[in-house]
Design a protein around this motif. Structure first.
Motif, PDB file in Angstrom:
ATOM      1  N   PRO A 102      34.839  51.731  34.781  1.00  0.00           N
ATOM      2  CA  PRO A 102      34.634  51.018  36.020  1.00  0.00           C
ATOM      3  C   PRO A 102      34.914  49.624  36.201  1.00  0.00           C
ATOM      4  O   PRO A 102      35.373  49.032  37.192  1.00  0.00           O
ATOM      5  CB  PRO A 102      33.030  51.091  36.043  1.00  0.00           C
ATOM      6  CG  PRO A 102      32.851  51.494  34.518  1.00  0.00           C
ATOM      7  CD  PRO A 102      33.899  51.989  34.059  1.00  0.00           C
ATOM      8  N   ILE A 103      34.991  49.043  34.996  1.00  0.00           N
ATOM      9  CA  ILE A 103      35.306  47.612  35.062  1.00  0.00           C
ATOM     10  C   ILE A 103      37.064  47.239  35.582  1.00  0.00           C
ATOM     11  O   ILE A 103      37.173  46.494  36.333  1.00  0.00           O
ATOM     12  CB  ILE A 103      35.517  46.960  33.637  1.00  0.00           C
ATOM     13  CG1 ILE A 103      34.048  46.562  33.516  1.00  0.00           C
ATOM     14  CG2 ILE A 103      36.378  45.401  33.823  1.00  0.00           C
ATOM     15  CD1 ILE A 103      33.964  45.895  31.905  1.00  0.00           C
ATOM     16  N   ALA A 104      37.861  48.217  34.973  1.00  0.00           N
ATOM     17  CA  ALA A 104      39.425  48.530  35.590  1.00  0.00           C
ATOM     18  C   ALA A 104      39.295  48.448  37.098  1.00  0.00           C
ATOM     19  O   ALA A 104      40.272  47.968  37.622  1.00  0.00           O
ATOM     20  CB  ALA A 104      40.257  49.379  34.760  1.00  0.00           C
ATOM     21  N   ASP A 105      38.523  49.618  37.439  1.00  0.00           N
ATOM     22  CA  ASP A 105      38.615  49.946  38.911  1.00  0.00           C
ATOM     23  C   ASP A 105      38.082  48.728  39.736  1.00  0.00           C
ATOM     24  O   ASP A 105      38.928  48.310  40.421  1.00  0.00           O
ATOM     25  CB  ASP A 105      37.500  51.225  39.018  1.00  0.00           C
ATOM     26  CG  ASP A 105      37.998  52.179  38.487  1.00  0.00           C
ATOM     27  OD1 ASP A 105      39.154  52.497  37.993  1.00  0.00           O
ATOM     28  OD2 ASP A 105      37.165  53.194  38.241  1.00  0.00           O
ATOM     29  N   LYS A 106      37.056  47.967  39.218  1.00  0.00           N
ATOM     30  CA  LYS A 106      36.560  46.881  40.007  1.00  0.00           C
ATOM     31  C   LYS A 106      37.701  45.726  40.023  1.00  0.00           C
ATOM     32  O   LYS A 106      37.589  45.090  41.059  1.00  0.00           O
ATOM     33  CB  LYS A 106      35.312  46.392  39.698  1.00  0.00           C
ATOM     34  CG  LYS A 106      34.225  47.577  39.479  1.00  0.00           C
ATOM     35  CD  LYS A 106      34.010  48.178  40.755  1.00  0.00           C
ATOM     36  CE  LYS A 106      32.943  49.364  40.885  1.00  0.00           C
ATOM     37  NZ  LYS A 106      33.599  50.434  40.111  1.00  0.00           N
ATOM     38  N   ALA A 107      38.452  45.605  38.878  1.00  0.00           N
ATOM     39  CA  ALA A 107      39.055  44.495  38.630  1.00  0.00           C
ATOM     40  C   ALA A 107      40.136  44.568  39.704  1.00  0.00           C
ATOM     41  O   ALA A 107      40.719  43.536  40.468  1.00  0.00           O
ATOM     42  CB  ALA A 107      39.709  44.308  37.354  1.00  0.00           C
ATOM     43  N   ILE A 108      40.882  45.851  39.797  1.00  0.00           N
ATOM     44  CA  ILE A 108      42.173  45.747  40.679  1.00  0.00           C
ATOM     45  C   ILE A 108      41.701  45.843  42.129  1.00  0.00           C
ATOM     46  O   ILE A 108      42.525  45.049  42.708  1.00  0.00           O
ATOM     47  CB  ILE A 108      42.907  46.995  40.369  1.00  0.00           C
ATOM     48  CG1 ILE A 108      44.197  47.183  40.910  1.00  0.00           C
ATOM     49  CG2 ILE A 108      41.998  48.436  40.821  1.00  0.00           C
ATOM     50  CD1 ILE A 108      45.317  46.176  40.389  1.00  0.00           C
ATOM     51  N   MET A 109      40.734  46.328  42.476  1.00  0.00           N
ATOM     52  CA  MET A 109      40.219  46.311  43.855  1.00  0.00           C
ATOM     53  C   MET A 109      39.810  44.903  44.117  1.00  0.00           C
ATOM     54  O   MET A 109      40.099  44.295  45.324  1.00  0.00           O
ATOM     55  CB  MET A 109      38.851  47.111  43.980  1.00  0.00           C
ATOM     56  CG  MET A 109      38.700  47.396  45.295  1.00  0.00           C
ATOM     57  SD  MET A 109      39.927  48.055  46.374  1.00  0.00           S
ATOM     58  CE  MET A 109      40.011  49.908  45.517  1.00  0.00           C
ATOM     59  N   ALA A 110      38.961  44.111  43.295  1.00  0.00           N
ATOM     60  CA  ALA A 110      38.638  42.793  43.541  1.00  0.00           C
ATOM     61  C   ALA A 110      39.666  41.593  43.670  1.00  0.00           C
ATOM     62  O   ALA A 110      39.870  40.903  44.573  1.00  0.00           O
ATOM     63  CB  ALA A 110      37.597  42.243  42.371  1.00  0.00           C
ATOM     64  N   ALA A 111      40.712  41.984  42.822  1.00  0.00           N
ATOM     65  CA  ALA A 111      41.785  41.128  42.883  1.00  0.00           C
ATOM     66  C   ALA A 111      42.614  41.270  44.198  1.00  0.00           C
ATOM     67  O   ALA A 111      43.075  40.470  44.902  1.00  0.00           O
ATOM     68  CB  ALA A 111      43.043  41.592  41.620  1.00  0.00           C
ATOM     69  N   GLY A 112      42.777  42.356  44.600  1.00  0.00           N
ATOM     70  CA  GLY A 112      43.418  42.673  45.999  1.00  0.00           C
ATOM     71  C   GLY A 112      42.624  42.177  47.117  1.00  0.00           C
ATOM     72  O   GLY A 112      43.070  41.639  47.924  1.00  0.00           O
ATOM     73  N   LEU A 113      41.266  42.334  47.241  1.00  0.00           N
ATOM     74  CA  LEU A 113      40.500  41.821  48.234  1.00  0.00           C
ATOM     75  C   LEU A 113      40.301  40.610  48.288  1.00  0.00           C
ATOM     76  O   LEU A 113      40.544  39.703  49.328  1.00  0.00           O
ATOM     77  CB  LEU A 113      38.972  42.356  48.077  1.00  0.00           C
ATOM     78  CG  LEU A 113      38.764  43.796  48.224  1.00  0.00           C
ATOM     79  CD1 LEU A 113      37.252  44.473  48.048  1.00  0.00           C
ATOM     80  CD2 LEU A 113      39.125  44.393  49.837  1.00  0.00           C
ATOM     81  N   ILE A 114      40.342  39.741  47.188  1.00  0.00           N
ATOM     82  CA  ILE A 114      40.363  38.293  46.996  1.00  0.00           C
ATOM     83  C   ILE A 114      41.578  37.502  47.613  1.00  0.00           C
ATOM     84  O   ILE A 114      41.669  36.484  48.431  1.00  0.00           O
ATOM     85  CB  ILE A 114      39.836  37.792  45.743  1.00  0.00           C
ATOM     86  CG1 ILE A 114      38.330  38.094  45.334  1.00  0.00           C
ATOM     87  CG2 ILE A 114      40.008  36.402  45.484  1.00  0.00           C
ATOM     88  CD1 ILE A 114      37.865  37.961  44.218  1.00  0.00           C
ATOM     89  N   CYS A 115      42.576  38.215  46.870  1.00  0.00           N
ATOM     90  CA  CYS A 115      43.966  37.675  47.441  1.00  0.00           C
ATOM     91  C   CYS A 115      44.304  37.893  48.962  1.00  0.00           C
ATOM     92  O   CYS A 115      44.733  37.103  49.555  1.00  0.00           O
ATOM     93  CB  CYS A 115      45.053  38.597  46.702  1.00  0.00           C
ATOM     94  SG  CYS A 115      45.161  38.025  44.779  1.00  0.00           S
ATOM     95  N   LEU A 116      43.903  39.108  49.576  1.00  0.00           N
ATOM     96  CA  LEU A 116      44.113  39.368  50.764  1.00  0.00           C
ATOM     97  C   LEU A 116      43.276  38.465  51.711  1.00  0.00           C
ATOM     98  O   LEU A 116      44.042  37.763  52.606  1.00  0.00           O
ATOM     99  CB  LEU A 116      43.941  40.548  50.831  1.00  0.00           C
ATOM    100  CG  LEU A 116      44.788  41.805  50.590  1.00  0.00           C
ATOM    101  CD1 LEU A 116      44.173  43.011  50.774  1.00  0.00           C
ATOM    102  CD2 LEU A 116      46.297  41.663  51.326  1.00  0.00           C
ATOM    103  N   SER A 117      42.178  38.076  51.274  1.00  0.00           N
ATOM    104  CA  SER A 117      41.292  37.081  51.980  1.00  0.00           C
ATOM    105  C   SER A 117      41.845  35.756  51.700  1.00  0.00           C
ATOM    106  O   SER A 117      41.942  34.952  52.774  1.00  0.00           O
ATOM    107  CB  SER A 117      39.756  37.136  51.541  1.00  0.00           C
ATOM    108  OG  SER A 117      39.241  38.634  51.818  1.00  0.00           O
ATOM    109  N   GLY A 118      42.335  35.370  50.605  1.00  0.00           N
ATOM    110  CA  GLY A 118      42.711  34.085  50.681  1.00  0.00           C
ATOM    111  C   GLY A 118      44.010  33.770  51.235  1.00  0.00           C
ATOM    112  O   GLY A 118      44.002  32.619  51.881  1.00  0.00           O
TER     113      GLY A 118
END
Length: 219
Positions: A102-118
């Protein structure tokens, strides 16, 4: 989105329900840490920084670099599906996998969302809603893990698929109808994120109450 988690996380999680006791402990201890399911999970973790670097390369707006970032993201989503399937099919569930998947799942998704918002491609409130749900469910997983593991639901799998598809479409440089379509895909992902999150909370509370009742009865 896996092994989407994922998921038991409301995503594509790899674990089947495992209750406490000698049987559950034996099932976990039989699987080696260095099995194919865990290796795929580790690969997904390694892909996270590579995905971020590709997405933000050359200012974050180069279509070619964004296409490579999408490829890295797609590989991560595919490994999420396969590691969960392999773990369930060949009894490769381990304590490491329960935590790292679950950490790996959340990490890749969080990275994408944060970068896209940034980069200004995605509203911060969307990122906030999804990350709040995912972080909250992950913490809740640790809260009830000694009582058992909640299996992935159909809604959770749909949520993971919708999130992965939406983020993947936002990673690519799209215009016209496709850009409009990806907005609607993200809207569906947000709705599923909230609905499945509330259902997971309900299941976690029921599981914990049942576990505590069983412990009191065993005394």
């Amino acid at each position: 989105m896996s092994g989407i988690p994922a998921s038991a996380t409301g995503g594509t999680g790899r674990s089947t329900p495992v209750t406490g006791g000698k049987l559950g402990a034996a099932a976990v201890s039989q699987a080696s840490l260095w099995n194919i399911a865990n290796i795929l999970t580790m690969l997904r973790l390694v892909l996270v920084p590579g995905f971020v670097m590709l997405l933000l390369a050359d200012g974050g707006y180069d279509p070619i670099w964004r296409a490579w970032a999408w490829a890295a993201f797609a590989v991560a989503m595919i490994t999420d599906v396969f590691d969960g399937h392999l773990a369930r099919t060949y009894n490769l569930v381990t304590d490491f996998g329960k935590i790292a998947d679950p950490i790996a799942d959340k990490a890749i998704m969080a990275a994408g969302l944060i970068c896209l918002s940034g980069l200004g491609d995605l509203s911060w409130w969307v990122t906030g809603v999804i990350l709040f749900r995912e972080l909250g469910i992950t913490l809740m997983r640790f809260w009830v893990i000694r009582h058992g593991v909640i299996p992935a639901s159909r809604g959770g799998k749909m949520k993971t698929l919708a999130q992965g598809t939406a983020v993947g479409m936002y990673v690519l440089v799209l215009t016209g109808p496709l850009a409009t379509f990806r907005w609607w895909v993200m809207a569906v992902a947000v709705v599923l994120t909230v609905v499945t999150g509330l259902d997971y909370v309900r299941q976690a509370i029921v599981l914990r109450r049942a576990g505590l009742a069983a412990e009191r009865a065993a005394r």
